[in-house]
Design a protein around this motif. Structure first.
Motif, PDB file in Angstrom:
ATOM      1  N   MET A   1       0.838  -1.198   0.000  1.00 19.04           N
ATOM      2  CA  MET A   1       0.000   0.000   0.000  1.00 19.04           C
ATOM      3  C   MET A   1       0.875   1.250   0.000  1.00 19.04           C
ATOM      4  N   GLU A   2       0.551   2.190  -0.861  1.00 17.64           N
ATOM      5  CA  GLU A   2       1.251   3.472  -0.892  1.00 17.64           C
ATOM      6  C   GLU A   2       0.527   4.450   0.024  1.00 17.64           C
ATOM      7  N   MET A   3       1.248   5.007   0.991  1.00 17.15           N
ATOM      8  CA  MET A   3       0.646   5.950   1.917  1.00 17.15           C
ATOM      9  C   MET A   3       0.771   7.366   1.355  1.00 17.15           C
ATOM     10  N   LEU A   4      -0.372   7.980   1.059  1.00 13.07           N
ATOM     11  CA  LEU A   4      -0.364   9.368   0.592  1.00 13.07           C
ATOM     12  C   LEU A   4      -0.146  10.323   1.752  1.00 13.07           C
ATOM     13  N   ASN A   5      -0.601   9.923   2.940  1.00 11.56           N
ATOM     14  CA  ASN A   5      -0.382  10.646   4.195  1.00 11.56           C
ATOM     15  C   ASN A   5      -0.701   9.648   5.306  1.00 11.56           C
TER      16      ASN A   5
END
Length: 256
Positions: A1-5
């Motif tokens: 998962m890519e964390m945008l914030n």
């Protein structure tokens, strides 16, 4: 998962489908101001990406997509800070409602208050067999506001009045019968039900779907005759995208 914030993570597949997860918000995915801002920022960051075909909005846990707004934070508010708090939630719901591509709410477990407002702002609501829905605000001394205004459009005035004035919860079959959700999944089949809707959307022209969502949003507020006449220009502009020519020719070729 890519964390945008810290509160918004995304997974994107090669079809252009994005799963946007509400993260680090406790077991019920509660909307504090920080969580609300994080999720809104995620939607705003993704809004300009024309390669996105659909977004699945989900909670990090299976107890809920969004259990509600943060009562611990709200208990300390005064008039000015209360308005700032609710404007944050309004802005999140608007980011969802105005997101160019279709947004699917994935709804396990509890969907209450602010969580139901966010779900109402989505295009589709897919519920688990044991999901529960309610608007409990009046029990803690506040009215249901902002995107609770979508509820009468979804389920009618009588049912919306019942939800926001009695604070009673309803189960998934009732929510389906009322039109509050589109689909109730079989036990253990929530992701399969979401995927079924995703596949249906992927069969459609992506530009046509974006135009359709934009029209629907305008139809909610415009008089009928204005809505009808407005859509003539949108129909014409669709032929500038090349989608009608390509998809209609494909349809004709299959018929040969």
């Amino acid at each position: 998962m890519e964390m945008l914030n810290p509160h918004c993570g995304i997974d994107r597949d090669d079809r252009g489908v994005v799963r946007l997860a509400i993260c680090n918000a406790g077991p019920l995915n509660i909307l504090s101001s920080a969580v609300t801002d994080g999720v809104r920022e995620g939607f705003e960051r993704l809004a300009g990406d024309n390669a996105i075909r659909a977004v699945i909005l989900a909670g990090q846990s299976e107890k809920s997509m969004i259990g509600g707004a943060d009562i611990k934070e709200m208990a300390k508010l005064d008039q000015k800070s209360a308005e700032a708090f609710i404007m944050r939630l309004r802005d999140l719901c608007e980011a969802v409602r105005h997101f160019p591509a279709p947004v699917i709410a994935r709804l396990p477990g509890w969907c209450l208050g602010g969580g139901l407002e966010v779900a109402a702002a989505c295009d589709f609501r897919i519920a688990a067999h044991n999901a529960k829905f309610g608007m409990p605000e009046v029990r803690v001394g506040i009215p249901s506001v902002i995107h609770a205004a979508l509820l009468p459009r979804l389920i009618g005035w009588g049912r919306a009045r019942w939800l926001v004035m009695t604070a009673e919860n309803i189960d998934a079959p009732t929510a389906l019968a009322w039109g509050l959700v589109n689909v109730v999944a079989k036990e253990g089949g929530l992701d399969a039900a979401v995927e079924h809707t995703v596949k249906a959307l992927l069969e459609c022209g992506p530009e046509a779907l974006r135009s359709q969502k934009d029209l629907l949003r305008q139809w909610e507020e415009l008089p009928l005759t204005v809505s009808i006449n407005l859509s003539v220009g949108t129909f014409g502009k669709s032929f500038l995208t090349g989608e009608p020519q390509r998809l209609m020719q494909g349809f004709l070729d299959r018929k040969k």
